[in-house]
Design an enzyme around this catalytic site. Sequence first.
Site, short mmCIF file in Angstrom:
data_model
loop_
_atom_site.label_atom_id
_atom_site.label_comp_id
_atom_site.label_asym_id
_atom_site.label_seq_id
_atom_site.Cartn_x
_atom_site.Cartn_y
_atom_site.Cartn_z
CG HIS A 54 -7.43 7.49 -0.62
ND1 HIS A 54 -6.30 7.04 -1.27
CD2 HIS A 54 -7.25 8.84 -0.47
CE1 HIS A 54 -5.50 8.07 -1.51
NE2 HIS A 54 -6.05 9.16 -1.03
CG ASP B 71 -12.63 13.23 2.13
OD1 ASP B 71 -11.98 14.22 1.73
OD2 ASP B 71 -12.79 12.20 1.44
CD GLN C 205 -4.77 10.40 3.24
OE1 GLN C 205 -4.45 10.89 2.16
NE2 GLN C 205 -4.25 10.81 4.38
CB CYS D 31 -7.37 12.47 3.27
SG CYS D 31 -8.81 12.98 2.31
NE ARG E 267 -5.69 9.71 -6.55
CZ ARG E 267 -5.64 10.66 -5.63
NH1 ARG E 267 -5.93 11.92 -5.95
NH2 ARG E 267 -5.31 10.38 -4.39
NE ARG F 183 -1.09 9.11 1.06
CZ ARG F 183 -1.82 9.44 -0.02
NH1 ARG F 183 -2.65 10.46 0.04
NH2 ARG F 183 -1.75 8.74 -1.14
N1 NVA Z 1 -12.91 11.67 -1.07
C1 NVA Z 1 -11.95 12.45 -1.81
C2 NVA Z 1 -10.57 12.11 -1.36
C3 NVA Z 1 -9.49 12.90 -2.05
C4 NVA Z 1 -8.11 12.57 -1.58
C5 NVA Z 1 -12.13 12.17 -3.30
O1 NVA Z 1 -12.33 11.01 -3.68
O2 NVA Z 1 -12.09 13.13 -4.08
N1 CP Z 2 -5.09 12.88 0.14
C1 CP Z 2 -4.81 12.69 -1.15
O1 CP Z 2 -4.90 11.59 -1.69
O2 CP Z 2 -4.37 13.80 -1.77
P1 CP Z 2 -4.19 13.96 -3.34
O3 CP Z 2 -5.57 13.92 -3.96
O4 CP Z 2 -3.55 15.34 -3.48
O5 CP Z 2 -3.32 12.87 -3.88
#
Ligand code: NVA
Ligand code: CP
Length: 304
Positions: free
Chosen positions: A132, A223, A135, A263, A105, A291
Amino acid sequence: MSTSPAKHFLTLLDLTREELDGLLDLADRLKFERGTHEKPLAGKTVAIVLEKASTRTRLSFEVGAHELGAMPTTLIAQHTQMGRGEPLTDTAKMFSRFVHAVVYRTHGHEKVVELASAATIPIINGLSDSVHPCQLLADLMTIREHRGAIDGERVAWIGDGNNMAHSYLYAAARYAIDLRLACPDGYDPDPAIVARARELGANVTLTRDPNEAAAGATVVTTDVFTSMGQEDEAATRLEAFSGFQVDDQLMARADEDAVFLHCLPAHRGEEVSASVLEGNASRVFDQAENRLHAQKALLVTLLC
Ligand code: NVA
Ligand code: CP
């Protein structure tokens, strides 16, 4: 240590339609047989490397690897030599000699690509600024579970043209989804990703009007307005996204059996009202649970 070319999962497009269908079937089976299924990853190790916060992604891969017989190990990148500038390609070569897969990540998508370029084990994108994909596996599983199928669904994306929106665009390239994205001016999805999805056959409509996107939708999703790494823009974004909250009025435009997905984490009163998040149409906690099953199916697909 593996020396054969590894199959990576950097975007949803790394899996064909047939592979995605197979993975979702496997995820359904692993969900049904949780606690009793085989442990095909016995003796393997999965590293989870985090440069951003995570709850669901970390949990799903840690618990998922464990349930499949593998050992998960989570590294907070800032506490490793990656955080002190060790080159990603060196890191990739080193990981390839220790573990069987890495979930990464990070911020810029090019970093996941760079890690994968030097790795001889599968690299899984656990979220980048661009996409992502993990997800989306859970979202597609949840849509199938609650709507019966993915093809033919009308999906309304309300809000930021961000990594999740991009992932829905790629999903629309693999499934016959009627995808309508309502984003404020200045927050559209990346035109290159829209173009790529369309090139692959995605049926995509872009609008500035959430009501237009939501009309007749069978899935409504959104989101956060401010993704990780954009915290400095939070105030500007809150203003720009005024009118883009998924609330009861917007849900009333959708099909009467429409489901709401997010998500998570969610910000009640910003991108979604508490009444929708906790309402009858919401499937967000099934989606979060999925997930786990989807990530287990992904690990089996890449490692077995
Ligand atoms: N769009 C959000 C998704 C988090 C799971 C981010 O990148 O922070
Ligand atoms: N939806 C998602 O990826 O959650 P986290 O940021 O908690 O991993």
